[in-house]
Design a protein around this motif. Structure first.
Motif, PDB file in Angstrom:
ATOM      1  N   ARG A  16       0.850  -1.203   0.000  1.00 17.20           N
ATOM      2  CA  ARG A  16       0.000   0.000   0.000  1.00 17.20           C
ATOM      3  C   ARG A  16       0.878   1.244   0.000  1.00 17.20           C
ATOM      4  N   GLY A  17       0.591   2.150  -0.935  1.00 18.60           N
ATOM      5  CA  GLY A  17       1.322   3.405  -0.997  1.00 18.60           C
ATOM      6  C   GLY A  17       2.630   3.338  -1.757  1.00 18.60           C
ATOM      7  N   SER A  18       2.896   2.224  -2.445  1.00 17.41           N
ATOM      8  CA  SER A  18       4.168   2.070  -3.173  1.00 17.41           C
ATOM      9  C   SER A  18       4.071   2.490  -4.635  1.00 17.41           C
ATOM     10  N   HIS A  19       2.958   3.093  -5.014  1.00 19.51           N
ATOM     11  CA  HIS A  19       2.706   3.502  -6.405  1.00 19.51           C
ATOM     12  C   HIS A  19       2.543   2.300  -7.337  1.00 19.51           C
ATOM     13  N   GLY A  20       2.128   1.159  -6.763  1.00 19.70           N
ATOM     14  CA  GLY A  20       1.948  -0.034  -7.583  1.00 19.70           C
ATOM     15  C   GLY A  20       0.895   0.139  -8.665  1.00 19.70           C
ATOM     16  N   GLN A  21      -0.214   0.800  -8.321  1.00 17.42           N
ATOM     17  CA  GLN A  21      -1.267   0.984  -9.325  1.00 17.42           C
ATOM     18  C   GLN A  21      -0.800   1.918 -10.425  1.00 17.42           C
TER      19      GLN A  21
ATOM     20  N   ARG B 276       6.648  -7.460  -8.074  1.00 13.27           N
ATOM     21  CA  ARG B 276       6.248  -6.956  -6.754  1.00 13.27           C
ATOM     22  C   ARG B 276       6.789  -5.536  -6.616  1.00 13.27           C
ATOM     23  N   ILE B 277       5.914  -4.587  -6.253  1.00 12.00           N
ATOM     24  CA  ILE B 277       6.318  -3.193  -6.058  1.00 12.00           C
ATOM     25  C   ILE B 277       6.331  -2.886  -4.566  1.00 12.00           C
ATOM     26  N   VAL B 278       7.473  -2.417  -4.067  1.00 11.05           N
ATOM     27  CA  VAL B 278       7.632  -2.096  -2.649  1.00 11.05           C
ATOM     28  C   VAL B 278       8.199  -0.685  -2.516  1.00 11.05           C
ATOM     29  N   ALA B 279       8.199  -0.178  -1.283  1.00 14.23           N
ATOM     30  CA  ALA B 279       8.788   1.137  -0.993  1.00 14.23           C
ATOM     31  C   ALA B 279       8.974   1.252   0.517  1.00 14.23           C
ATOM     32  N   PRO B 280       9.862   2.145   0.964  1.00  4.91           N
ATOM     33  CA  PRO B 280      10.058   2.349   2.409  1.00  4.91           C
ATOM     34  C   PRO B 280       8.773   2.823   3.083  1.00  4.91           C
ATOM     35  N   ASP B 281       8.625   2.491   4.352  1.00  3.68           N
ATOM     36  CA  ASP B 281       7.411   2.840   5.089  1.00  3.68           C
ATOM     37  C   ASP B 281       7.127   4.333   5.103  1.00  3.68           C
TER      38      ASP B 281
ATOM     39  N   GLN C  30      -0.682   5.695   8.676  1.00  2.00           N
ATOM     40  CA  GLN C  30       0.064   4.503   9.066  1.00  2.00           C
ATOM     41  C   GLN C  30      -0.893   3.343   9.345  1.00  2.00           C
ATOM     42  N   LYS C  31      -1.985   3.630  10.057  1.00  3.48           N
ATOM     43  CA  LYS C  31      -2.966   2.594  10.358  1.00  3.48           C
ATOM     44  C   LYS C  31      -3.596   2.047   9.083  1.00  3.48           C
ATOM     45  N   MET C  32      -3.933   2.933   8.148  1.00  9.26           N
ATOM     46  CA  MET C  32      -4.521   2.520   6.879  1.00  9.26           C
ATOM     47  C   MET C  32      -3.557   1.645   6.088  1.00  9.26           C
ATOM     48  N   MET C  33      -2.294   2.056   6.062  1.00  5.70           N
ATOM     49  CA  MET C  33      -1.265   1.321   5.334  1.00  5.70           C
ATOM     50  C   MET C  33      -1.105  -0.088   5.898  1.00  5.70           C
ATOM     51  N   VAL C  34      -0.997  -0.188   7.217  1.00  9.16           N
ATOM     52  CA  VAL C  34      -0.813  -1.475   7.871  1.00  9.16           C
ATOM     53  C   VAL C  34      -2.048  -2.355   7.675  1.00  9.16           C
ATOM     54  N   SER C  35      -3.233  -1.763   7.793  1.00  9.20           N
ATOM     55  CA  SER C  35      -4.475  -2.509   7.657  1.00  9.20           C
ATOM     56  C   SER C  35      -4.643  -3.065   6.243  1.00  9.20           C
TER      57      SER C  35
END
Length: 219
Positions: free
Chosen positions: A39-44, A144-149, A168-173
């Motif tokens: 989530r939030g790694s610009h994968g889409q 797989r697309i990843v990025a720092p927290d 942060q909660k949204m990302m983790v969830s």
């Protein structure tokens, strides 16, 4: 102009049916890319830019879920394949169930059939829904697309207008839900790099560079 999800699916089905009538065979080269992302790694954004650059169809969550819903009531998607292709999809689904030691429910069986039907037709970028696990026996490139927290948290903040704590909660969830989905339907681990051909970090790579790397890997 935005097209409705139903119209997009209808266009896919009509084109696939035409290819079936014309006897167009599935490509032997790699023409399917699956994109898994944090989530939030610009994968889409990577998936969208990649589909545009390649001239491929993009199948994201909303399209896939609508296809699954439609396929629970009709076999029209699977019937866009020839008889041999239909049999291959059924064999692939049975093999996946056995390989992953699954106890499939109706949703998982339809999910596997939809993903493998898309995979058989090719020219597709598939975002999420465990496509990299479902298409193990199809010539696909699994990314797989990843990025720092901290970067991902800022992206979620900007996208949803949240403060840092809620982002942060949204990302983790979201990541936890995706992990649970893959564990349930594929008995697999999203975090295991062995499940992918490429793992790209958008903390150090731009979207354009990530797309370029994926295109090079297809050659």
């Amino acid at each position: 102009m935005n097209r409705s999800i139903h119209k997009i699916i209808d266009e896919h089905i009509k084109r696939w049916e035409m290819q079936k009538k014309q006897g167009v065979s599935p490509a032997t080269t790699c023409n399917v890319i699956t994109i898994s992302r944090e989530r939030g790694s610009h994968g889409q954004q990577v998936a969208e830019a990649l589909a545009q650059a390649l001239g491929f169809d993009l199948f994201h969550h909303e399209i896939l879920e609508s296809m699954i819903k439609e396929s629970q009531n009709t076999k029209v998607l699977l019937e866009t394949l020839d008889e041999k292709g239909m049999n291959i999809v059924d064999d692939l689904v049975a093999a996946l169930v056995h390989e992953h030691h699954l106890w499939p429910d109706e949703y998982s069986k339809v999910l596997l059939r939809v993903l493998n039907t898309i995979g058989r037709h090719g020219n597709a970028v598939i975002l999420g829904r465990g496509a990299n696990f479902a298409l193990k026996n199809i010539n696909a490139l699994r990314v797989r697309i990843v990025a720092p927290d901290d970067l991902r948290r800022k992206v979620v903040q900007q996208e949803l207008g949240l403060n840092a704590e809620d982002a942060q909660k949204m990302m983790v969830s979201t990541d936890a839900n995706r992990t649970a989905f893959i564990r349930r339907y594929f008995n697999a681990d999203t975090q295991d790099p062995a499940n992918y051909d490429l793992v790209l970090n958008t903390g150090t790579l731009s979207i354009e560079k990530a797309v370029s790397i994926i295109q090079s890997a297809l050659a």
